[in-house]
Design an enzyme around this catalytic site. Structure first.
Site, PDB file in Angstrom:
ATOM      1  N   CYS A 224       0.979  -1.208  -0.085  1.00 26.69           N
ATOM      2  CA  CYS A 224       0.049  -0.023   0.131  1.00 26.69           C
ATOM      3  C   CYS A 224       0.741   1.014  -0.060  1.00 26.69           C
ATOM      4  O   CYS A 224       0.214   2.264  -0.329  1.00 26.69           O
ATOM      5  CB  CYS A 224      -0.995   0.165   1.261  1.00 26.69           C
ATOM      6  SG  CYS A 224      -1.693  -1.659   1.442  1.00 26.69           S
TER       7      CYS A 224
ATOM      8  N   HIS B  50      -3.147   7.318   1.283  1.00 28.81           N
ATOM      9  CA  HIS B  50      -3.472   5.841   0.993  1.00 28.81           C
ATOM     10  C   HIS B  50      -4.938   5.549   1.305  1.00 28.81           C
ATOM     11  O   HIS B  50      -5.334   6.020   2.500  1.00 28.81           O
ATOM     12  CB  HIS B  50      -2.552   4.762   1.385  1.00 28.81           C
ATOM     13  CG  HIS B  50      -3.192   3.310   1.225  1.00 28.81           C
ATOM     14  ND1 HIS B  50      -3.648   3.056  -0.086  1.00 28.81           N
ATOM     15  CD2 HIS B  50      -3.503   2.338   2.202  1.00 28.81           C
ATOM     16  CE1 HIS B  50      -4.095   1.726   0.211  1.00 28.81           C
ATOM     17  NE2 HIS B  50      -3.778   1.281   1.299  1.00 28.81           N
TER      18      HIS B  50
ATOM     19  N   ASN C 165      -9.881  -0.033  -1.485  1.00 34.41           N
ATOM     20  CA  ASN C 165      -8.462   0.198  -1.319  1.00 34.41           C
ATOM     21  C   ASN C 165      -8.093  -0.431  -2.563  1.00 34.41           C
ATOM     22  O   ASN C 165      -8.109  -1.928  -2.647  1.00 34.41           O
ATOM     23  CB  ASN C 165      -8.274  -0.561   0.055  1.00 34.41           C
ATOM     24  CG  ASN C 165      -6.732  -0.537   0.270  1.00 34.41           C
ATOM     25  OD1 ASN C 165      -5.852  -0.339  -0.763  1.00 34.41           O
ATOM     26  ND2 ASN C 165      -6.487  -1.226   1.361  1.00 34.41           N
TER      27      ASN C 165
HETATM   28  C1  4VN Z   1      -3.768   0.047   5.511  1.00 32.50           C
HETATM   29  C2  4VN Z   1      -4.948  -0.298   6.409  1.00 32.50           C
HETATM   30  C3  4VN Z   1      -5.739  -1.247   6.133  1.00 32.50           C
HETATM   31  C4  4VN Z   1      -6.805  -1.368   6.881  1.00 32.50           C
HETATM   32  C5  4VN Z   1      -6.946  -1.840   8.355  1.00 32.50           C
HETATM   33  C6  4VN Z   1      -7.870  -2.173   9.260  1.00 32.50           C
HETATM   34  C7  4VN Z   1      -9.230  -1.889   8.326  1.00 32.50           C
HETATM   35  C8  4VN Z   1      -8.214  -1.209   6.275  1.00 32.50           C
HETATM   36  C9  4VN Z   1     -10.406  -2.933  10.380  1.00 32.50           C
HETATM   37  C10 4VN Z   1     -11.569  -2.645  11.262  1.00 32.50           C
HETATM   38  C11 4VN Z   1     -12.792  -2.968  10.411  1.00 32.50           C
HETATM   39  C12 4VN Z   1     -12.860  -2.193   9.269  1.00 32.50           C
HETATM   40  C13 4VN Z   1     -11.855  -2.337   8.539  1.00 32.50           C
HETATM   41 CL1  4VN Z   1      -5.012   0.959   7.727  1.00 32.50          CL
HETATM   42  C14 4VN Z   1      -5.226  -2.104   5.213  1.00 32.50           C
HETATM   43  C15 4VN Z   1      -4.417  -1.875   4.494  1.00 32.50           C
HETATM   44  C16 4VN Z   1      -4.001  -2.858   3.496  1.00 32.50           C
HETATM   45  O1  4VN Z   1      -4.195  -2.383   2.252  1.00 32.50           O
HETATM   46  C17 4VN Z   1      -3.533  -1.179   4.589  1.00 32.50           C
HETATM   47  N1  4VN Z   1      -9.388  -1.447   7.402  1.00 32.50           N
HETATM   48  N2  4VN Z   1     -10.626  -2.122   9.209  1.00 32.50           N
HETATM   49  C18 4VN Z   1     -13.914  -2.831  11.443  1.00 32.50           C
HETATM   50  O2  4VN Z   1     -14.512  -3.708  12.082  1.00 32.50           O
HETATM   51  O3  4VN Z   1     -14.260  -1.577  11.795  1.00 32.50           O
END
Ligand code: 4VN
Length: 333
Positions: A121, A260, A290
């Protein structure tokens, strides 16, 4: 007291063109809820994502080739003016030929060398770093840099914790040496390999004629969402502050922060952390999800097209994610 009356440019570089290419097929949260146990009511408030686009018959090099062709059209450059092509991707067509080589052949960039770079990323910022260093070395004058991903092939469509987050798309820039007072002002890159298992994708089976028990092939994307989320909210501001210090700038001096597009809540938390209006942190994950190395490049081109990014602005590019890794570049456009 030393008053800084003008900023110093670290590397004099011009962004000669920007472009993006997104596959046509849109998959909404509502459509996802027909194939797995999820809903817009669950996904949107937690991520800021409504839709993502996925390929139906294209691969990563196809998305990148569309971007490359548009970049040449917009700039008026011919393909054989290019000294190099760099593609950031964690979802290449194949390991060999590498995606940048396929694109180099497709657009007939007969004098260019081409290589892929994988920093997940953070791929957009790390790719910009590599491209700007090659140009400022003085050895090369004109380069093409593209972030391109088909993450839909790495997603387990039965895993609702991961599949809802990602999408396919590509974006890129043409960069050239210039005598003008524009370009890279400061950069801060940092890797955190000891936390790498928080985002695991594309594991090969390490089988050879002499091996014993081995872990099986696992192409799929796995993430420990909570620890990645915590990592991003905790560590990105530290790296951003280092980059601002190097640039001799305050957070207020930066016109736009292009980060990002992993999760809207992370972007909000960054804006708050820096006391900045949310309008300085534009997003597009609502439409694309993403797209890893593609996300910031796509956003940049959209903002150039709508006139929200233009010469004279100071922009911070912010990448964070797999590796784990973080990167910040601050540019004077
Ligand atoms: C950077 C990030 C993420 C990422 C991490 C967590 C997340 C995206 C966790 C909690 C969930 C909702 C989604 Cl910060 C991923 C990448 C990979 O490209 C890079 N979303 N979440 C919830 O239960 O609220």
């Amino acid at each position: 007291m030393i008053v800084k009356d003008r900023i110093e440019i670290l590397e004099n570089l011009k962004i000669a063109a920007t472009a993006r290419y997104i596959p046509e097929r849109v998959v909404s949260n509502n459509e996802l809820s027909t194939i797995m146990d999820t809903s817009d009511e669950w996904i949107y408030p937690r991520t800021g994502i409504h839709n993502r686009h996925v390929v139906t018959d294209e691969n990563t090099s196809d998305l990148a080739t569309h971007v490359a062709q548009q970049l040449l059209e917009k700039s008026g450059w011919s393909a054989d003016e290019l000294d190099f092509i760099i593609i950031s991707t964690m979802s290449p067509d194949s390991l060999s030929p590498h995606t940048a080589a396929i694109v180099q052949g497709n657009i007939k960039a007969s004098k260019a060398f081409a290589f892929d770079l994988n920093a997940a990323c953070s791929g957009f910022v790390y790719g910009l770093s590599a491209a700007s260093a090659l140009l400022s070395s003085g050895r090369y004058r004109k380069g093409m840099f593209i972030g391109a991903e088909v993450l839909s092939k790495l997603v387990d469509w039965k895993d609702r914790t991961v599949s809802v987050l990602f999408g396919d798309g590509a974006g890129g820039v043409l960069l050239e040496q210039t005598d003008e007072s524009v370009g890279l002002i400061a950069e801060e890159l940092q890797s955190y390999g000891e936390m790498g298992n928080a985002i695991l994708t594309g594991r090969f089976a390490n089988r050879n004629a002499f091996s014993g028990e081995i872990l099986p092939l696992d192409p799929y994307f796995h993430q420990d969402g909570r620890s990645v989320y915590g990592f991003a909210t905790r560590e990105v501001p530290k790296i951003m502050n280092k980059a601002l210090d190097k640039a001799g700038l305050a957070a207020d001096d930066v016109d736009l922060y292009l980060a990002h597009q992993a999760n809207e809540r992370i972007i909000r938390s960054m804006a708050k952390n820096f006391g900045q209006d949310l309008a300085k942190f534009p997003t597009n994950m609502a439409e694309y999800g993403n797209t890893s190395a593609g996300s910031t490049a796509i956003l940049l081109d959209e903002l150039v097209e709508s006139g929200q990014v233009h010469p004279g602005m100071k922009i911070a590019f912010v990448g964070f994610g797999g590796g784990l890794a973080i990167g910040v570049q601050i540019w004077q456009l």
